[in-house]
Design an enzyme around this catalytic site. Structure first.
Site, short mmCIF file in Angstrom:
data_model
loop_
_atom_site.label_atom_id
_atom_site.label_comp_id
_atom_site.label_asym_id
_atom_site.label_seq_id
_atom_site.Cartn_x
_atom_site.Cartn_y
_atom_site.Cartn_z
N ARG A 16 43.43 30.70 32.40
CA ARG A 16 44.76 30.79 33.00
C ARG A 16 45.26 29.44 33.28
NH1 ARG A 16 43.84 34.43 37.88
NH2 ARG A 16 41.84 33.52 37.90
N LEU A 18 47.89 27.89 32.27
CA LEU A 18 49.37 27.96 32.37
C LEU A 18 49.77 28.61 34.04
CD1 LEU A 18 52.06 27.58 31.05
CD2 LEU A 18 52.00 30.00 30.39
N LYS A 19 48.89 29.53 34.26
CA LYS A 19 49.40 30.02 35.71
C LYS A 19 49.22 28.94 36.53
CE LYS A 19 46.94 33.11 38.92
NZ LYS A 19 48.09 34.14 39.27
N GLY A 435 49.55 53.67 53.08
CA GLY A 435 48.16 53.27 52.97
C GLY A 435 47.74 52.18 53.57
N ARG A 518 51.68 35.87 37.01
CA ARG A 518 50.65 36.82 37.31
C ARG A 518 49.98 37.57 36.34
NH1 ARG A 518 51.41 40.21 42.20
NH2 ARG A 518 49.65 41.94 41.54
N CYS A 519 48.62 37.64 36.56
CA CYS A 519 47.87 38.39 35.66
C CYS A 519 46.96 39.67 36.25
CB CYS A 519 46.77 37.19 34.95
SG CYS A 519 47.43 36.07 34.15
N ASP A 602 46.99 58.85 45.39
CA ASP A 602 48.14 58.02 44.88
C ASP A 602 48.35 58.30 43.40
OD1 ASP A 602 48.96 56.88 47.35
OD2 ASP A 602 47.34 55.48 47.20
N CYS A 646 55.37 55.06 43.25
CA CYS A 646 56.46 53.98 43.74
C CYS A 646 57.28 53.57 42.82
CB CYS A 646 55.72 52.81 44.16
SG CYS A 646 54.03 52.54 43.45
N HIS A 697 59.42 45.49 49.48
CA HIS A 697 58.93 44.46 48.70
C HIS A 697 59.57 43.03 49.12
CE1 HIS A 697 58.32 47.88 45.99
NE2 HIS A 697 57.42 47.32 45.36
N1 GLN Z 1 48.03 53.79 48.98
C1 GLN Z 1 48.32 52.63 48.31
C2 GLN Z 1 48.86 51.44 49.24
O1 GLN Z 1 49.31 51.81 50.19
C3 GLN Z 1 49.36 52.83 47.21
C4 GLN Z 1 49.67 51.63 46.42
C5 GLN Z 1 50.72 51.94 45.32
O2 GLN Z 1 51.63 53.05 45.38
N2 GLN Z 1 51.05 51.05 44.23
O3 GLN Z 1 48.81 50.17 48.84
ZN ZN Z 2 53.88 52.61 45.95
#
Ligand code: GLN
Ligand code: ZN
Length: 759
Positions: A16, A18-19, A435, A518-519, A602, A646, A697
């Site tokens: 990695r 380059l990373k 979660g 990102r890997c 999930d 998600c 995010h």
């Molecule tokens: N339960 C996981 C979390 O809260 C769900 C993550 C996800 O949806 N990518 O991290």
């Molecule tokens: Zn999610």
């Protein structure tokens, strides 16, 4: 006559490299010159690897400092307005990652892979101009080494098809403006050498094509082929069959057609027209996106069948797609069992496989030299051993999974939910989270120290328990109603389960580029899957013991576990997923027996597993929904099952989601501009649902007013009795300083709304 062909090669580097250098550069710890030095060294090394393996068609311009679609935007001069005052690397990385004044361009998944590309932003006001410097430089760099490369570019039809119009029109309306730039590019390339091969990738042809796109294929490839007589165009598709496009392309002057026979065996139906056209066929027969050692006997058989229709001298033996999607090399894997290691092959090893397959195909086995003979024997032996190995086959699991016929939980969703509300006693607009809570440096250190035997098990568990204590205390103090333990023991939502299931393997260095620097390092499923003991019960019951509120159990669903792993290739995906589902159903049973009343399963990657071809969707949905239902089939009527997803492109799958039969679903909503709410309005949704009220995010803390407004929007499309209030997704990538005020504001917002409604 032997000819073999690699569609593209990974660029991140076997360590990695380059990373590392990119991240140092972004952190102002080195100069851009340093990045360029590493990049050059990697390109040179990768070309030499391919040359030394005996690859005939090696690519240039498959390298990128971030992403090839982004490179294509730069090549065309398709620069969004907000970046136009910038230049060079400042421009490039601002487009990719944003800067102080402008948000980054959007990023999304490349077809059905986990690679993300930067989505071009186009507008009718754009004026395009060619910037061919990267392409020319890379070609010349390879030439200096004495390696004559083919030049890889992404084709105009795919480029436009994956773009978004900021002024809301159809990107294909810009074809007239974009195609001349491609023509200009080819003209410039044509003077680089006497004869040049250009690989034009059009993976969009692997999807269903509308008449508009179909009508563009012929003029595009006639015009591009006519630019110069010393250019040979190899038109390459992958990930699925591209039969509709092939029918048209055979009537254009392109030199070769590259198709994927492994992920689209329907391509075999096009053999005859390809043969009649007299074009070269790049036959993708060695898997570029999996990790399994190629079964050379099988590849040869496939090639033999192909050569019954297409003349042998017109065939090139190829990888099914770019090797970008597989890890780099096995050579740093020191911990893996030597038996399993023999079944695997990463990018570097695949070079030898492709080279060997083509040598045998063109020259027959007898004419091989000793080294190659030995390679072939090793290959045959490894594949034989894998088939028979006791590590793979577990009769007990096979029997149990075959006989597991219970798919449906007891009671209708309506009955169940009514019953659960009575027992669980939560209010309307009940608050919860998805979660995970912040993964702190301290936590990461504890986990890695424990893995490296630097701290004892007791010390590690104490650390995790402390985290859970704090996490529970915070949630209580903040007034959240359904609590979580925070997932401190998990580095990754799939790896955590993989590590506890039989049939799963791990690599030390099997990194695959996901986006930019990102890997990801997906675990791999090599054998029948079973659960030797419970995987989450101890942590969840510990967390439950710390509160009188309801503690939610937290599992990853079968389809997501499957989609984020490399999966064995000797069994249909749906059967592997069923094995995981049965193991999870035992876990759910253990959790409810331990007194856990709500369990979230999930399915973050459910959507991502969808096939590219519409006619294959039904089959996918059938087993994916079945296996989710099998996983939750052990849940008693009173155990409430949640699921979480998600992403919000739900239009076409809302009914499928309903069929999964979870009592409650939480979904990303705020981040994607409330698209989802329209669907609820139009189509409706029967069960309970928590559309995320703020985007996790970004580090921004949403205000109370903002969340109140968001909840009001939810109430316009769904009744309060059906609504849960939660963030868009898990909080593990955030900091406590961001999470605490955000969740406090969320609870506060709910209180305001409840008060108003007299709840
Ligand atoms: N339960 C996981 C979390 O809260 C769900 C993550 C996800 O949806 N990518 O991290
Ligand atoms: Zn999610």
């Amino acid at each position: 006559m032997s000819k073999n062909y690699i569609v593209g090669f990974p660029r991140i580097g076997e360590q990695r490299e380059l990373k590392r250098v990119l991240e140092e550069f972004w952190a102002n710890k080195c100069s851009f010159k340093d990045v360029e030095i590493v990049a050059k060294e990697l390109k040179n090394r990768h070309w030499k690897y391919q040359r030394d393996a005996g690859v005939d068609f090696i690519s240039s311009n498959d390298f990128s400092l971030y992403d090839n679609m982004l490179d294509t935007s730069i090549m065309l001069g398709a620069i969004p307005k907000r970046f136009q005052h910038l230049s060079d690397e400042e421009l490039y990385f601002a487009m990719a990652r944003g800067n102080a004044s402008s948000v980054a361009m959007e990023m999304t998944k490349w077809f059905n892979t986990n690679y993300h590309y930067i989505v071009p932003e186009l507008s009718v006001e754009d004026s395009y101009s060619l910037n061919a410097s990267k392409i020319i430089d890379e070609y010349n760099e390879a030439k200096e080494l004495g390696i004559k490369t083919k030049i890889n570019i992404i084709g105009p039809i795919t480029y436009l098809g994956l773009s978004k119009r900021v002024d809301r029109g159809d990107a294909y309306e810009l074809w007239n403006k974009v195609l001349p730039i491609y023509e200009e590019l080819l003209k410039i390339i044509s003077i680089l050498d006497d004869e040049i091969t250009i690989q034009i990738e059009e993976p969009i042809f692997a999807r269903e094509l509308n008449t508009k796109i179909l009508s563009l294929i012929k003029p595009t490839y006639e015009r591009l082929s006519n630019v110069s007589s010393n250019i040979k165009i190899a038109l390459v598709t992958y990930f699925e069959h591209s039969n509709e496009a092939t029918k048209i392309l055979v009537h254009t002057p392109v030199w070769a057609l590259g198709v994927d026979f492994l992920h689209g065996d329907e391509n075999l139906q096009s053999l005859e027209i390809i043969a009649n056209s007299g074009k070269k066929l790049i036959a993708g027969v060695v898997d570029g996106r999996n990790i399994w050692r190629c079964d050379i006997t099988k590849s040869l058989k496939l090639l033999k069948n192909i050569s019954k229709v297409v003349k042998k001298e017109n065939i090139l033996v190829g990888s099914s797609c770019s090797l970008l999607h597989s890890p780099f090399t096995l050579k740093y894997e020191e911990k893996m069992s030597s038996e399993i290691k023999k079944w695997l092959s990463f990018a570097l090893e695949k070079l030898d496989e492709i080279s060997l397959v083509s040598k045998i195909f063109f020259y027959t086995q007898q004419s091989l030299n000793e080294v190659r003979k030995e390679m072939l024997e090793r290959n045959i032996k490894a594949n034989k051993n894998r088939k028979k190995s006791t590590l793979i086959h577990d009769k007990t699991v096979q029997e149990r999974v075959k006989n597991h016929t219970k798919v449906q939980r007891e009671g209708s969703a309506k009955e169940r939910i009514a019953h659960q509300r009575e027992i669980l006693g939560y209010k309307d607009l009940v608050t919860t989270t998805i979660g995970s809570f912040p993964q702190t440096p301290q936590l990461r250190k504890a986990r890695s120290d424990f893995k490296n035997s630097l701290i004892s098990k007791e010390r590690y568990e104490k650390e995790i328990k402390n985290y859970i204590d704090d996490c529970v205390a915070f949630q209580e103090e903040c007034g959240l109603e359904v609590l979580v333990h925070g997932e401190p023991e998990r580095n990754d939502m799939v790896e955590y389960f993989g590590e506890q299931l039989n049939g799963y393997g791990f690599t030390q260095n099997g990194w695959v580029q996901s986006y930019g620097s990102r890997c990801v390092k997906p675990p791999f499923i090599y054998g029948d899957i079973s659960r030797p003991k419970s995987m989450t019960v101890d942590w969840i019951t510990y967390a439950q013991s710390k509160t009188s509120k309801i503690m939610k159990g937290m599992l990853t669903g079968p389809v997501t576990i499957l989609n984020w792993s490399f999966v064995r290739d000797d069994m249909p995906r749906g059967e592997v997923s069923k094995q995981i589902a049965v193991a999870l159903s035992d876990e759910i049973d253990d959790l409810q027996k331990a007194g856990i009343k709500i369990i979230q399963v999930d399915e973050a990657a459910f959507k991502e597993g969808y096939p590219l071809r519409e006619d294959k969707i039904k089959a996918y949905e059938a087993w994916a929904v079945r296996d989710f239902k099998i996983a939750i089939s052990s849940a008693k009527k009173e155990t409430q099952i949640h699921t979480h997803m998600c992403y919000s492109e739900f239009n076409d799958i809302i009914n499928t989601i309903e069929d999964m039969d979870a009592d409650v679903i939480s979904i990303e909503t705020a981040r994607s501009g409330n698209e989802l709410l329209k669907i609820f309005k139009e189509v409706g949704y029967k069960n309970e649902v928590g559309p995320g009220v703020y985007d996790i995010h970004s580090p921004r803390v949403p205000s109370v007013e903002e969340i109140v407004k968001q909840i009001e929007l939810l109430l316009e499309v769904l009744p309060k009795e059906q609504l849960w209030i939660n963030p868009d997704c898990g909080l593990k990538t955030r900091k406590w300083e961001e999470v605490k005020p955000s969740l406090k504001n969320m609870v506060e917002a709910v209180n305001i709304i409840r008060e108003r409604a007299g709840l």
